[in-house]
Design an enzyme around this catalytic site. Sequence first.
Site, PDB file in Angstrom:
ATOM      1  N   PHE A  17      87.312  -6.939  53.638  1.00 39.89           N
ATOM      2  CA  PHE A  17      87.160  -5.680  52.895  1.00 39.89           C
ATOM      3  C   PHE A  17      88.211  -4.664  53.349  1.00 39.89           C
ATOM      4  CE2 PHE A  17      82.169  -5.655  52.631  1.00 39.89           C
ATOM      5  CZ  PHE A  17      82.172  -6.971  52.211  1.00 39.89           C
ATOM      6  N   ARG A  38      93.369  -7.086  66.099  1.00 39.19           N
ATOM      7  CA  ARG A  38      94.492  -8.040  66.005  1.00 39.19           C
ATOM      8  C   ARG A  38      95.748  -7.362  65.441  1.00 39.19           C
ATOM      9  NH1 ARG A  38      91.497 -12.536  62.600  1.00 39.19           N
ATOM     10  NH2 ARG A  38      90.530 -10.627  61.853  1.00 39.19           N
ATOM     11  N   TYR A 152      71.498  -8.227  63.001  1.00 40.12           N
ATOM     12  CA  TYR A 152      72.531  -7.815  62.045  1.00 40.12           C
ATOM     13  C   TYR A 152      71.938  -6.837  61.019  1.00 40.12           C
ATOM     14  CZ  TYR A 152      75.947  -7.744  58.334  1.00 40.12           C
ATOM     15  OH  TYR A 152      76.830  -7.304  57.381  1.00 40.12           O
ATOM     16  N   PRO A 182      76.863  -3.833  50.292  1.00 42.19           N
ATOM     17  CA  PRO A 182      77.090  -5.044  49.493  1.00 42.19           C
ATOM     18  C   PRO A 182      76.152  -6.193  49.846  1.00 42.19           C
ATOM     19  CG  PRO A 182      79.096  -4.325  50.681  1.00 42.19           C
ATOM     20  CD  PRO A 182      77.914  -3.645  51.295  1.00 42.19           C
ATOM     21  N   GLY A 187      85.438 -14.947  50.523  1.00 41.41           N
ATOM     22  CA  GLY A 187      86.876 -14.798  50.726  1.00 41.41           C
ATOM     23  C   GLY A 187      87.252 -13.924  51.904  1.00 41.41           C
TER      24      GLY A 187
HETATM   25  P1  NDP Z   1      85.790  -9.788  58.120  1.00 41.98           P
HETATM   26  O1  NDP Z   1      85.325 -10.599  59.297  1.00 41.98           O
HETATM   27  O2  NDP Z   1      86.795 -10.382  57.209  1.00 41.98           O
HETATM   28  O3  NDP Z   1      86.341  -8.378  58.635  1.00 41.98           O
HETATM   29  C1  NDP Z   1      85.777  -7.713  59.732  1.00 41.98           C
HETATM   30  C2  NDP Z   1      86.797  -6.755  60.283  1.00 41.98           C
HETATM   31  O4  NDP Z   1      86.214  -6.033  61.385  1.00 41.98           O
HETATM   32  C3  NDP Z   1      88.039  -7.459  60.814  1.00 41.98           C
HETATM   33  O5  NDP Z   1      89.169  -6.743  60.364  1.00 41.98           O
HETATM   34  C4  NDP Z   1      87.905  -7.345  62.330  1.00 41.98           C
HETATM   35  O6  NDP Z   1      89.208  -7.220  62.903  1.00 41.98           O
HETATM   36  C5  NDP Z   1      87.141  -6.020  62.452  1.00 41.98           C
HETATM   37  N1  NDP Z   1      86.462  -5.892  63.726  1.00 41.98           N
HETATM   38  C6  NDP Z   1      85.469  -6.659  64.229  1.00 41.98           C
HETATM   39  N2  NDP Z   1      85.142  -6.237  65.468  1.00 41.98           N
HETATM   40  C7  NDP Z   1      85.941  -5.169  65.725  1.00 41.98           C
HETATM   41  C8  NDP Z   1      86.092  -4.311  66.844  1.00 41.98           C
HETATM   42  N3  NDP Z   1      85.332  -4.456  67.951  1.00 41.98           N
HETATM   43  N4  NDP Z   1      87.026  -3.330  66.790  1.00 41.98           N
HETATM   44  C9  NDP Z   1      87.790  -3.178  65.691  1.00 41.98           C
HETATM   45  N5  NDP Z   1      87.699  -3.962  64.599  1.00 41.98           N
HETATM   46  C10 NDP Z   1      86.783  -4.946  64.639  1.00 41.98           C
HETATM   47  O7  NDP Z   1      84.466  -9.395  57.327  1.00 41.98           O
HETATM   48  P2  NDP Z   1      84.213  -8.570  55.966  1.00 41.98           P
HETATM   49  O8  NDP Z   1      85.448  -7.968  55.477  1.00 41.98           O
HETATM   50  O9  NDP Z   1      83.407  -9.429  55.080  1.00 41.98           O
HETATM   51  O10 NDP Z   1      83.226  -7.437  56.533  1.00 41.98           O
HETATM   52  C11 NDP Z   1      83.586  -6.079  56.619  1.00 41.98           C
HETATM   53  C12 NDP Z   1      82.314  -5.259  56.781  1.00 41.98           C
HETATM   54  O11 NDP Z   1      81.477  -5.482  55.658  1.00 41.98           O
HETATM   55  C13 NDP Z   1      81.463  -5.588  57.993  1.00 41.98           C
HETATM   56  O12 NDP Z   1      80.936  -4.386  58.519  1.00 41.98           O
HETATM   57  C14 NDP Z   1      80.357  -6.469  57.431  1.00 41.98           C
HETATM   58  O13 NDP Z   1      79.185  -6.407  58.194  1.00 41.98           O
HETATM   59  C15 NDP Z   1      80.170  -5.839  56.075  1.00 41.98           C
HETATM   60  N6  NDP Z   1      79.573  -6.647  55.033  1.00 41.98           N
HETATM   61  C16 NDP Z   1      80.096  -7.879  54.701  1.00 41.98           C
HETATM   62  C17 NDP Z   1      79.521  -8.606  53.672  1.00 41.98           C
HETATM   63  C18 NDP Z   1      80.008  -9.964  53.284  1.00 41.98           C
HETATM   64  O14 NDP Z   1      79.256 -10.698  52.634  1.00 41.98           O
HETATM   65  N7  NDP Z   1      81.232 -10.358  53.601  1.00 41.98           N
HETATM   66  C19 NDP Z   1      78.413  -8.057  52.889  1.00 41.98           C
HETATM   67  C20 NDP Z   1      77.955  -6.763  53.326  1.00 41.98           C
HETATM   68  C21 NDP Z   1      78.532  -6.089  54.341  1.00 41.98           C
HETATM   69  P3  NDP Z   1      89.685  -7.779  64.311  1.00 41.98           P
HETATM   70  O15 NDP Z   1      88.978  -9.089  64.539  1.00 41.98           O
HETATM   71  O16 NDP Z   1      91.169  -7.899  64.142  1.00 41.98           O
HETATM   72  O17 NDP Z   1      89.302  -6.703  65.286  1.00 41.98           O
HETATM   73  C1  8X3 Z   2      76.351  -9.426  54.584  1.00 47.67           C
HETATM   74  C2  8X3 Z   2      75.503  -9.824  53.422  1.00 47.67           C
HETATM   75  O1  8X3 Z   2      73.420 -11.090  52.745  1.00 47.67           O
HETATM   76  O2  8X3 Z   2      74.860 -12.102  54.436  1.00 47.67           O
HETATM   77  O3  8X3 Z   2      76.002  -8.179  55.046  1.00 47.67           O
HETATM   78  O4  8X3 Z   2      73.513 -10.209  55.004  1.00 47.67           O
HETATM   79  S1  8X3 Z   2      74.272 -10.846  53.941  1.00 47.67           S
END
Ligand code: NDP
Ligand code: 8X3
Length: 253
Positions: A17, A38, A152, A182, A187
């Site tokens: 995202f 990263r 979570y 969401p 992806g």
């Molecule tokens: P990704 O794993 O692709 O992205 C997560 C991002 O968070 C990465 O850029 C990672 O970067 C960063 N991150 C994790 N830990 C840290 C840290 N300690 N400090 C700084 N950056 C950090 O997941 P999504 O894009 O899917 O998720 C983004 C957000 O959306 C999250 O909060 C997730 O809980 C939420 N979400 C996701 C859903 C899904 O179905 N995918 C649905 C609903 C919510 P790096 O490792 O480089 O630090």
């Molecule tokens: C991520 C969506 O349904 O895996 O927050 O918890 S779900």
Amino acid sequence: MTTTDATVLVTGASSGFGAAIARRFATAGARVIVAARRADKLAERVSELGPHVLPLTLDVRDRDAVQRAIATLPKEFSRIDVLVNNAGLAMGLGPAHHADADEWQTMLDTNCGGVLHCTRATLPGMVERGRGHVINIGSIAGTYPYPGGNVYGATKAFVRQFSLNLRSDLHGTGIRVTCIEPGMVGGTEFSTVRFRNDHEQADRVYAGMQPLTADDIAESVYWTASQPAHVNVNTVEIMPVAQSFAAFQIHRD
Ligand code: NDP
Ligand code: 8X3
């Protein structure tokens, strides 16, 4: 402020995202600070999106580092108008009695602590300037329970309630607060992280269905930020059509 001349800080912008949100704002003309741990992935954002993007290697769990990083931003990026608290993760999908306590702690420190540290470091400047928008990425897991969602989901309930409480504290300041919640989004690295790099298990989550995409979420974030200044979108709950609700589970002897 318009979204085209705003300064936007996106945490977790190295993938998923965050990368899509950074792209959405940058292509609209905003200055974007992309933060994550990263550095190599952040460098990809800069080469893709150009000089109006500033990479910030940062662990959002580290309160002092967050405070220092935001206090020492280069002048042209120092007045943050939009903070997108997106960095976060799920670790594991097992029942609470089998969970790894360190993974629980990591989720708390990142999903709750990170949001708090970045918000606390950014808000005073917003209030002083009388403009700003905090956009937090929650989840449907913060509202609807599911097996294995234990900590979570609880962290995302925290994000939801913190967002609403911020609105109360910021009453009269002109600062806006939104929580985007969401459902399943494919992806991204979310499920790969949740299943500790087991790519097959991660892929099975999205098999045979069409999840949302990171671009769908980026569009929602951008939409809330580009509303007229008198409009506050409190909450956006968004799911793929292929996902809905099921009945309560009943245990029978
Ligand atoms: P990704 O794993 O692709 O992205 C997560 C991002 O968070 C990465 O850029 C990672 O970067 C960063 N991150 C994790 N830990 C840290 C840290 N300690 N400090 C700084 N950056 C950090 O997941 P999504 O894009 O899917 O998720 C983004 C957000 O959306 C999250 O909060 C997730 O809980 C939420 N979400 C996701 C859903 C899904 O179905 N995918 C649905 C609903 C919510 P790096 O490792 O480089 O630090
Ligand atoms: C991520 C969506 O349904 O895996 O927050 O918890 S779900």
